[in-house]
Motif scaffolding. Structure first.
Motif, PDB file in Angstrom:
ATOM      1  N   GLY A   7       0.789  -1.219   0.000  1.00 17.78           N
ATOM      2  CA  GLY A   7       0.000   0.000   0.000  1.00 17.78           C
ATOM      3  C   GLY A   7       0.819   1.266   0.000  1.00 17.78           C
ATOM      4  O   GLY A   7       0.461   2.255  -0.659  1.00 17.78           O
ATOM      5  N   LEU A   8       1.953   1.247   0.706  1.00 17.16           N
ATOM      6  CA  LEU A   8       2.761   2.459   0.864  1.00 17.16           C
ATOM      7  C   LEU A   8       4.202   2.296   0.379  1.00 17.16           C
ATOM      8  O   LEU A   8       4.996   3.232   0.518  1.00 17.16           O
ATOM      9  N   ALA A   9       4.550   1.130  -0.149  1.00 22.71           N
ATOM     10  CA  ALA A   9       5.913   0.850  -0.628  1.00 22.71           C
ATOM     11  C   ALA A   9       6.956   1.025   0.473  1.00 22.71           C
ATOM     12  O   ALA A   9       8.079   1.463   0.221  1.00 22.71           O
ATOM     13  N   ILE A  10       6.563   0.699   1.708  1.00 20.23           N
ATOM     14  CA  ILE A  10       7.496   0.741   2.838  1.00 20.23           C
ATOM     15  C   ILE A  10       8.070  -0.659   3.033  1.00 20.23           C
ATOM     16  O   ILE A  10       7.311  -1.620   3.189  1.00 20.23           O
ATOM     17  N   PRO A  11       9.376  -0.825   3.040  1.00 27.19           N
ATOM     18  CA  PRO A  11       9.953  -2.155   3.248  1.00 27.19           C
ATOM     19  C   PRO A  11       9.536  -2.741   4.595  1.00 27.19           C
ATOM     20  O   PRO A  11       9.333  -2.016   5.580  1.00 27.19           O
ATOM     21  N   ALA A  12       9.408  -4.056   4.632  1.00 30.92           N
ATOM     22  CA  ALA A  12       9.025  -4.744   5.868  1.00 30.92           C
ATOM     23  C   ALA A  12       9.702  -6.097   5.918  1.00 30.92           C
ATOM     24  O   ALA A  12       9.952  -6.729   4.886  1.00 30.92           O
ATOM     25  N   VAL A  13      10.001  -6.535   7.127  1.00 28.90           N
ATOM     26  CA  VAL A  13      10.594  -7.849   7.384  1.00 28.90           C
ATOM     27  C   VAL A  13       9.838  -8.465   8.547  1.00 28.90           C
ATOM     28  O   VAL A  13       9.592  -7.788   9.561  1.00 28.90           O
ATOM     29  N   THR A  14       9.461  -9.718   8.416  1.00 22.34           N
ATOM     30  CA  THR A  14       8.830 -10.448   9.517  1.00 22.34           C
ATOM     31  C   THR A  14       9.818 -11.467  10.062  1.00 22.34           C
ATOM     32  O   THR A  14      10.388 -12.252   9.295  1.00 22.34           O
ATOM     33  N   LEU A  15      10.038 -11.451  11.375  1.00 25.57           N
ATOM     34  CA  LEU A  15      10.898 -12.425  12.030  1.00 25.57           C
ATOM     35  C   LEU A  15      10.025 -13.436  12.759  1.00 25.57           C
ATOM     36  O   LEU A  15       9.171 -13.052  13.559  1.00 25.57           O
TER      37      LEU A  15
END
Length: 329
Positions: free
Chosen positions: A196-204
């Motif tokens: 939606g916002l092109a913000i990088p994300a990482v899930t641990l």
């Protein structure tokens, strides 16, 4: 808000996101030098508790190690679920991690998601790190979402992988795009930020669910600090975890699902390799009758096993890592 000075250089500030009888504390750290803004969220699934301990560990570490930018910690994004030991929000059947960006007048889970989304995005993060847990015996790993819409998809996907790799953990891409959409993973918090916002994300995905395990906290907090180091916000690279697999590009896959009910007996362990056709699990009756053998659909390795023994139909026998298909972003 209550600002304090820590270590004569890093500013710590506590605030609260409130509404509908739910209060979520936010603890923020700001270094004297400008830099990226990172948000770390935990316990969105109320029965996944390791991330709370990670947030506490980071509070101690960031006070001494943050050199640039700011970090905002949300120790529990689902306090009511935490209190009642439930994955969802009490009173709502919707998975809270399939409710984003939420709705101001939606279901309880959607309204809660909207409050989180509004507060989090107002901070204009350059990265979001989501702390989850898979199962007690699972190998720790990092997940990156599929970029299924928006501009600059390949560049954004590469950035997510780059940051996830700094965790020192095995990196898995999410399910292929068709199933990513079908499972509504673009409505997860990291998926909505990415798409939606092109913000990088990482899930641990680290640690057991219902308790705070010190060893898992160490692994996950080191992983977060490694990612901050990649962003030049700290100088604490994450050591490579002993389960790290970087021999090829892997994605997440569900193991074969049960077609018979009974007792599920795993025949593999997390971290172990298998070949196509290998037996991953059996289903037996209580009297010992063999009802089913679940076999691997392709080569790969085992990530985790389900935390259940009595199974009905359609239960995944494991979470697997399989080779990424060419051309998937």
């Amino acid at each position: 808000m209550s600002p304090t000075r820590t270590a004569d250089r890093v500013r710590r500030r506590a605030s609260v996101v409130g509404g509908a009888g739910v209060s979520m504390p936010v603890v923020s750290f700001t270094a004297p030098l400008a830099g990226p803004c990172v948000v770390v969220g935990a316990n969105l699934h109320g029965d996944e508790c390791t991330g709370i301990g990670v947030a506490y560990a980071l509070m101690d570490q960031l006070a001494e190690t943050l050199q640039r930018g700011s970090v905002h910690l949300y120790p529990s994004l689902n306090p009511r679920g935490l209190d009642e030991g439930t994955r969802r929000m009490p009173g709502d059947t919707l998975d809270p991690n399939r409710a984003f960006p939420g709705a101001a007048r939606g279901t309880p889970a959607e309204r809660h998601a909207w409050r989180i989304w509004t507060d989090l995005t107002a901070r204009r993060p350059d990265l979001y790190i989501d702390l989850h847990t898979d199962a007690g015996g699972a190998m720790p790993y990092a997940i990156v979402d599929r970029v299924i819409r928006g501009k600059g998809g390949r560049m954004l996907a590469r950035r997510c992988v780059e940051l996830a790799s700094a965790s020192g953990l095995t990196v898995l891409r999410e399910y292929p795009p068709d199933r990513y959409r079908r499972f509504e993973l673009d409505r997860s918090l990291p998926g909505a930020l990415v798409n939606g916002l092109a913000i990088p994300a990482v899930t641990l995905e680290v640690g057991p669910r219902r308790r705070i395990d010190p060893a898992a906290v160490r692994v996950a907090s080191r992983a977060v600090m490694g990612i901050l180091t990649r962003l030049h916000m700290a100088r604490r690279p994450a050591p490579k975890h002993h389960t790290l697999r970087e021999d090829r590009t892997w994605r997440r896959e569900s193991g074969p699902r049960t077609t018979r009910s009974g007792v599920l007996i795993p025949m593999v362990r997390p971290g172990s390799d298998y070949k196509r056709g290998a037996a991953l699990a059996q289903v037996r009756s209580l009297s010992g009758e063999l009802r089913e053998v679940l076999r691997a659909p392709c080569d790969g390795f085992v990530v985790s096993l389900p935390e259940r023994t009595s199974v009905g139909l359609g239960v995944a026998s494991a979470t697997l890592a399989v080779p990424e298909e060419p051309g998937l972003s």
